[in-house]
Design a protein around this motif. Structure first.
Motif, PDB file in Angstrom:
ATOM      1  N   ASN A 277       0.815  -1.220   0.000  1.00 13.62           N
ATOM      2  CA  ASN A 277       0.000   0.000   0.000  1.00 13.62           C
ATOM      3  C   ASN A 277       0.850   1.272   0.000  1.00 13.62           C
ATOM      4  OD1 ASN A 277      -2.259  -1.652   0.140  1.00 13.62           O
ATOM      5  ND2 ASN A 277      -2.443  -1.471   2.357  1.00 13.62           N
ATOM      6  N   PHE A 278       1.880   1.272  -0.813  1.00 15.61           N
ATOM      7  CA  PHE A 278       2.714   2.481  -0.887  1.00 15.61           C
ATOM      8  C   PHE A 278       1.881   3.664  -1.389  1.00 15.61           C
ATOM      9  CE2 PHE A 278       5.264   5.417  -3.417  1.00 15.61           C
ATOM     10  CZ  PHE A 278       6.200   5.816  -2.472  1.00 15.61           C
ATOM     11  N   THR A 279       2.003   4.803  -0.701  1.00 14.80           N
ATOM     12  CA  THR A 279       1.222   5.993  -1.056  1.00 14.80           C
ATOM     13  C   THR A 279       2.117   7.223  -0.946  1.00 14.80           C
ATOM     14  OG1 THR A 279      -0.782   4.991  -0.155  1.00 14.80           O
ATOM     15  CG2 THR A 279      -0.835   7.370  -0.546  1.00 14.80           C
ATOM     16  N   ARG A 280       1.985   8.111  -1.932  1.00 16.83           N
ATOM     17  CA  ARG A 280       2.731   9.371  -1.918  1.00 16.83           C
ATOM     18  C   ARG A 280       1.753  10.522  -1.730  1.00 16.83           C
ATOM     19  NH1 ARG A 280       5.502  13.496  -4.703  1.00 16.83           N
ATOM     20  NH2 ARG A 280       7.737  13.446  -4.271  1.00 16.83           N
ATOM     21  N   LEU A 281       1.976  11.325  -0.702  1.00 16.03           N
ATOM     22  CA  LEU A 281       1.169  12.518  -0.489  1.00 16.03           C
ATOM     23  C   LEU A 281       1.830  13.676  -1.210  1.00 16.03           C
ATOM     24  CD1 LEU A 281       0.210  12.269   3.304  1.00 16.03           C
ATOM     25  CD2 LEU A 281      -1.042  11.472   1.303  1.00 16.03           C
ATOM     26  N   GLU A 282       1.066  14.395  -1.960  1.00 13.88           N
ATOM     27  CA  GLU A 282       1.554  15.440  -2.868  1.00 13.88           C
ATOM     28  C   GLU A 282       2.606  16.333  -2.219  1.00 13.88           C
ATOM     29  OE1 GLU A 282      -0.219  19.328  -5.238  1.00 13.88           O
ATOM     30  OE2 GLU A 282      -1.474  18.150  -3.919  1.00 13.88           O
ATOM     31  N   SER A 283       3.862  16.157  -2.643  1.00 14.00           N
ATOM     32  CA  SER A 283       5.019  16.979  -2.270  1.00 14.00           C
ATOM     33  C   SER A 283       5.257  17.062  -0.769  1.00 14.00           C
ATOM     34  CB  SER A 283       4.877  18.406  -2.826  1.00 14.00           C
ATOM     35  OG  SER A 283       3.877  19.119  -2.123  1.00 14.00           O
ATOM     36  N   MET A 284       4.606  16.187   0.024  1.00 17.15           N
ATOM     37  CA  MET A 284       4.764  16.255   1.478  1.00 17.15           C
ATOM     38  C   MET A 284       5.466  15.043   2.059  1.00 17.15           C
ATOM     39  SD  MET A 284       1.187  17.992   2.774  1.00 17.15           S
ATOM     40  CE  MET A 284       0.146  16.739   2.022  1.00 17.15           C
ATOM     41  N   GLY A 285       5.243  13.853   1.537  1.00 17.52           N
ATOM     42  CA  GLY A 285       5.868  12.669   2.088  1.00 17.52           C
ATOM     43  C   GLY A 285       5.290  11.392   1.520  1.00 17.52           C
ATOM     44  N   VAL A 286       5.740  10.263   2.057  1.00 16.75           N
ATOM     45  CA  VAL A 286       5.279   8.956   1.600  1.00 16.75           C
ATOM     46  C   VAL A 286       5.013   8.072   2.814  1.00 16.75           C
ATOM     47  CG1 VAL A 286       6.551   9.080  -0.577  1.00 16.75           C
ATOM     48  CG2 VAL A 286       7.655   8.084   1.428  1.00 16.75           C
ATOM     49  N   TRP A 287       4.207   7.030   2.586  1.00 15.31           N
ATOM     50  CA  TRP A 287       4.013   6.033   3.634  1.00 15.31           C
ATOM     51  C   TRP A 287       3.690   4.692   2.996  1.00 15.31           C
ATOM     52  CZ3 TRP A 287      -0.644   3.437   4.091  1.00 15.31           C
ATOM     53  CH2 TRP A 287      -1.760   4.024   3.489  1.00 15.31           C
ATOM     54  N   GLY A 288       3.912   3.624   3.767  1.00 20.57           N
ATOM     55  CA  GLY A 288       3.606   2.277   3.322  1.00 20.57           C
ATOM     56  C   GLY A 288       3.519   1.359   4.529  1.00 20.57           C
ATOM     57  N   ILE A 289       3.051   0.168   4.309  1.00 20.67           N
ATOM     58  CA  ILE A 289       2.853  -0.800   5.393  1.00 20.67           C
ATOM     59  C   ILE A 289       3.924  -1.870   5.293  1.00 20.67           C
ATOM     60  CG2 ILE A 289       1.290  -2.493   6.412  1.00 20.67           C
ATOM     61  CD1 ILE A 289      -1.034  -0.851   5.345  1.00 20.67           C
ATOM     62  N   ILE A 290       4.676  -2.044   6.398  1.00 19.77           N
ATOM     63  CA  ILE A 290       5.712  -3.078   6.496  1.00 19.77           C
ATOM     64  C   ILE A 290       5.447  -3.888   7.754  1.00 19.77           C
ATOM     65  CG2 ILE A 290       8.180  -3.563   6.691  1.00 19.77           C
ATOM     66  CD1 ILE A 290       8.759  -0.938   5.331  1.00 19.77           C
ATOM     67  N   GLY A 291       5.171  -5.162   7.590  1.00 15.39           N
ATOM     68  CA  GLY A 291       4.925  -6.027   8.736  1.00 15.39           C
ATOM     69  C   GLY A 291       3.764  -5.573   9.603  1.00 15.39           C
ATOM     70  N   GLY A 292       2.753  -5.010   8.989  1.00 18.27           N
ATOM     71  CA  GLY A 292       1.584  -4.570   9.735  1.00 18.27           C
ATOM     72  C   GLY A 292       1.715  -3.195  10.349  1.00 18.27           C
ATOM     73  N   LYS A 293       2.867  -2.522  10.200  1.00 18.07           N
ATOM     74  CA  LYS A 293       3.061  -1.190  10.744  1.00 18.07           C
ATOM     75  C   LYS A 293       3.104  -0.163   9.616  1.00 18.07           C
ATOM     76  CE  LYS A 293       5.602  -2.601  14.903  1.00 18.07           C
ATOM     77  NZ  LYS A 293       6.844  -2.419  15.705  1.00 18.07           N
ATOM     78  N   VAL A 294       2.547   1.009   9.878  1.00 20.27           N
ATOM     79  CA  VAL A 294       2.549   2.098   8.903  1.00 20.27           C
ATOM     80  C   VAL A 294       3.843   2.890   9.071  1.00 20.27           C
ATOM     81  CG1 VAL A 294       1.382   4.146   8.049  1.00 20.27           C
ATOM     82  CG2 VAL A 294       0.041   2.225   8.929  1.00 20.27           C
ATOM     83  N   ILE A 295       4.709   2.787   8.073  1.00 18.25           N
ATOM     84  CA  ILE A 295       5.989   3.493   8.101  1.00 18.25           C
ATOM     85  C   ILE A 295       5.877   4.690   7.167  1.00 18.25           C
ATOM     86  CG2 ILE A 295       8.475   3.309   7.786  1.00 18.25           C
ATOM     87  CD1 ILE A 295       7.334   1.433   9.915  1.00 18.25           C
ATOM     88  N   GLY A 296       6.155   5.876   7.678  1.00 14.33           N
ATOM     89  CA  GLY A 296       6.042   7.087   6.880  1.00 14.33           C
ATOM     90  C   GLY A 296       7.219   8.009   7.068  1.00 14.33           C
ATOM     91  N   ALA A 297       7.367   8.981   6.149  1.00 12.46           N
ATOM     92  CA  ALA A 297       8.425   9.989   6.248  1.00 12.46           C
ATOM     93  C   ALA A 297       8.007  11.192   5.426  1.00 12.46           C
ATOM     94  CB  ALA A 297       9.752   9.426   5.756  1.00 12.46           C
ATOM     95  N   GLY A 298       8.312  12.380   5.963  1.00 15.91           N
ATOM     96  CA  GLY A 298       7.965  13.584   5.224  1.00 15.91           C
ATOM     97  C   GLY A 298       8.199  14.835   6.033  1.00 15.91           C
ATOM     98  N   SER A 299       7.596  15.925   5.570  1.00 12.31           N
ATOM     99  CA  SER A 299       7.744  17.222   6.204  1.00 12.31           C
ATOM    100  C   SER A 299       6.736  17.395   7.330  1.00 12.31           C
ATOM    101  CB  SER A 299       7.550  18.317   5.153  1.00 12.31           C
ATOM    102  OG  SER A 299       6.220  18.255   4.640  1.00 12.31           O
TER     103      SER A 299
END
Length: 719
Positions: free
Chosen positions: A425-447
């Motif tokens: 479920n990789f998702t990119r939020l417009e120019s702000m960051g990204v997130w995805g699910i790894i091992g049942g946890k939501v891993i994200g990074a951004g501003s």
């Protein structure tokens, strides 16, 4: 040759002819050769025509008795001169067939009128001068073509194929480049031209010279998996390369196609001249006819007709623009997609500049990472972060992947030596960051905007850490890593300002262009970079639609109600600005609001998040590695190597000089026409002098139009 290659001297055998030419191709029909100024037939016909005319003119000037031989052959020589004017007759008939009164139709009328009056010398003069001008015009276009071919390296016609697509490897065979298919495997050796776009399968120290494409002077190392562009040169080593495109679909073919399309396009100035000529030419015929009827002198009417012929006016712009396209591409690695973009580049008054990847190199480095989670492992967190970011194409993402893996070419598939966990479920939020699910946890990074969009609170510890970094006074980009609803790590990413940025900004400002930095980064980071390069107007924390809104306001297409200098601060300006406001400013009849015509607004960016602004600008300029012609939103594409910003400043200067040259041509052409018309109307201009005036003005315009091919573009001439 092998000994030279062993010493890295790049020896190779060059095959004549463009890629895909047929070695035994027939030279073509006589009619085809007549249209080619370089052909023996074309030059022979022109030489015979000129010789017949000069001999007749000489005999006529020294004759005492026209009835004696050889003086009696003078009329026959003049008639031969007229019969050899194949270009005049052919083009005039084509124009009449299309229902147009062209320049060639006017000259044919003059020739027939002179014959009717018995003025064989004047009729022959028209025929010879038209043939000469057509030949010189063809030679001018040939000079442009020759200069263009110098920028399109890779004249070899054949490549060494090791295996056809889907077939087992056999003996190496030489095949035509145009016959290569995607999946074919070819062998590249030192000094050879890369035939088509491809991917390196096996490399033995392969280094590629991409200077003709990116402007980068040093050869680039190409390990296994690297992508290659057709037309670049192998500087060292050998490699086996899998073709990824046919010749016509490769970089070289697409660049050739784009340049041809650009040269066939028309600027607003050229379109105006053509519309003017379409009305002006019939009026010239009517006016000349009335002059002949009123004065009772057909010769005066014919003189006025030839003197008013708009040859020089129509030819004022096309050759200049073609020369500009060639110099921009061959010397500056700047591809201008059409003549309108070239004209807009010359008229540029305001320029928005992206920060990351444009004013800066876009090569971020992770300088520091502060773990906030008490039980968090820095290496484990970086691994999870790299897995998510490996699915993104943003420069920040490449930096974060490289910080853990060592290179940006990693994939979260759970395989390979640098295995990263799979991401769902990789998702990119417009120019702000990204997130995805790894091992049942939501891993994200951004501003910070990413945290707000994800409804995650920014902890005080993260704020304090950012303030500590800000106290150092350096420019950096903070990235917040999240696991589920918690901020677990704060990362400090630093970028480097391009070495040529300050000089390029100073050059553009000296041209009267107002610059503004539009950045999606924090306001402080944008301010630091802008101060280093000398730009005063700075806006940070902008989304793609914010940049588009700024461009449209400067164009006068949007009215924010808060003044031109007020920029959007709403966290969701996309709901407030361009689309809805644009619709509000469009009338019921579909006509849009009147924009300020004196403002020509450009947008310079790297094409990642700048697409809406690039498309909205009067001229969109994208920096793209290898001049990727797939940057659809941009009107101008810059090669990313070397001093890219300074090359862009030189391109603007060149465009302005070419625009001034077109104006110079038009002023000269109109002045010559008005003077010749005045003399013709009063009877002080003979038919022969009228023809010489018209053809001479055209030839002077053409010669003046070729000057861009010889202009110096070095930095010293631009400061």
């Amino acid at each position: 040759m092998q000994a030279l290659n062993d010493q890295m001297l790049g020896s190779r055998v060059l095959q004549a002819g463009a890629a895909g030419s047929k070695p035994n191709e027939a030279p073509g029909s006589v009619l085809t050769q007549l249209s080619n100024a370089d052909s023996f037939v074309s030059r022979g016909v022109l030489l015979l025509q000129a010789t017949a005319f000069l001999v007749a003119l000489t005999l006529q000037s020294i004759t005492t008795d026209p009835q004696t031989f050889p003086f009696s052959s003078v009329p026959a020589l003049f008639l031969l001169t007229m019969l050899l004017a194949h270009a005049l007759l052919k083009r005039a008939l084509l124009s009449l067939r299309a229902g147009r009164i062209s320049v060639h139709v006017l000259m044919l009328i003059v020739l027939l009128g002179a014959l009717f009056l018995g003025e064989l010398r004047e009729a022959a003069t028209v025929a010879l001068l038209i043939s000469a001008s057509e030949w010189i015009l063809s030679r001018a276009h040939g000079a442009v073509e020759a200069a263009l071919q110098q920028s399109l390296v890779g004249a070899a016609t054949h490549a060494t194929r090791l295996a056809a697509a889907g077939a087992p490897r056999g003996n190496a065979v030489a095949v035509r480049i145009v016959d290569l298919l995607p999946g074919d495997v070819v062998l590249l050796r030192c000094g050879e031209v890369i035939p088509t776009d491809g991917r390196v399968l096996h490399s033995g120290g392969l280094m590629v010279d991409e200077a003709s494409v990116t402007g980068e002077a040093l050869p680039a190392d190409k390990p296994v998996g690297s992508l290659l562009l057709s037309g670049t040169l192998v500087a060292a080593g050998v490699a086996e390369v899998e073709c990824t495109a046919r010749a016509e679909d490769s970089f070289q073919g697409r660049m050739q196609s784009a340049v041809n399309e650009a040269r066939c396009s028309s600027s607003q100035t050229e379109e105006f001249i053509n519309r003017f000529a379409a009305v002006y030419t019939p009026l010239v015929v009517v006016g000349s006819t009335l002059l002949a009827l009123i004065t009772g002198d057909l010769s005066r009417g014919l003189t006025a007709l030839v003197a008013a012929c708009p040859c020089a006016i129509v030819g004022a712009a096309p050759v200049v623009q073609a020369c500009a396209f060639v110099r921009l591409l061959s010397d500056l690695q700047v591809l201008v997609k059409n003549a309108r973009a070239l004209e807009a580049l010359a008229q540029l008054t305001k320029l928005a500049v992206d920060k990351t990847g444009t004013l800066t190199r876009g090569c971020f480095e992770l300088s520091e990472a502060s773990v906030l989670a008490p039980d968090g492992s820095r290496e484990e967190l970086l691994k999870l972060l790299a897995a998510v970011e490996s699915r993104d194409s943003h420069p920040l993402a490449g930096c974060l992947v490289r910080s853990h893996v060592g290179c940006a070419a990693a994939y979260s598939d759970g395989k390979g030596p640098a295995a990263l966990p799979a991401v769902d479920n990789f998702t990119r939020l417009e120019s702000m960051g990204v997130w995805g699910i790894i091992g049942g946890k939501v891993i994200g990074a951004g501003s910070a905007g990413f945290l707000e969009a994800m409804a995650i609170d920014l902890p005080e510890e993260a704020v304090r850490q950012r303030q500590v970094w800000e106290a150092t006074g350096s420019a950096f980009t903070p990235v917040y890593m999240t696991v589920d609803d918690d901020v677990v790590m704060v990362l400090r990413l630093e970028d480097e300002v391009r070495a040529d940025a300050a000089a390029a900004v100073a050059c553009l400002q000296s041209l009267g262009i107002q610059l503004a930095v539009l950045s999606g980064d924090t306001q402080r980071a944008a301010d630091v970079v802008a101060a280093q390069v000398g730009i005063q107007e700075v806006l940070g924390k902008l989304k793609p639609l914010d940049k588009q809104a700024w461009v449209q306001r400067k164009q006068g297409l949007l009215d924010t109600g808060v003044g031109d200098e007020k920029e959007p601060s709403d966290p969701e300006p996309g709901l407030k600005f361009p689309l809805l406001r644009t619709l509000e400013r469009v009338g019921q009849d579909g006509s849009s609001t009147t924009r300020r015509p004196q403002e020509v607004v450009g947008m310079l960016g790297d094409g990642l998040n700048d697409g809406p602004a690039l498309a909205a600008a009067d001229v969109g300029i994208a920096i793209s590695s290898g001049l990727q012609l797939t940057t659809e939103a941009a009107d101008v594409v810059l090669g990313s190597g070397g001093s890219v910003l300074l090359r862009f400043a030189r391109a603007v200067r060149l465009a302005r000089r070419c625009r001034a040259l077109i104006t110079q041509n038009l002023v000269f052409a109109f002045t010559a026409k008005l003077l010749a018309l005045s003399l013709a109307a009063t009877g002080d201009l003979t038919l022969t002098l009228g023809v010489l005036c018209d053809t001479g003005s055209l030839l002077l315009v053409l010669l003046n139009s070729l000057r861009p091919l010889f202009w110096a573009l070095e930095e010293s001439r631009l400061q």
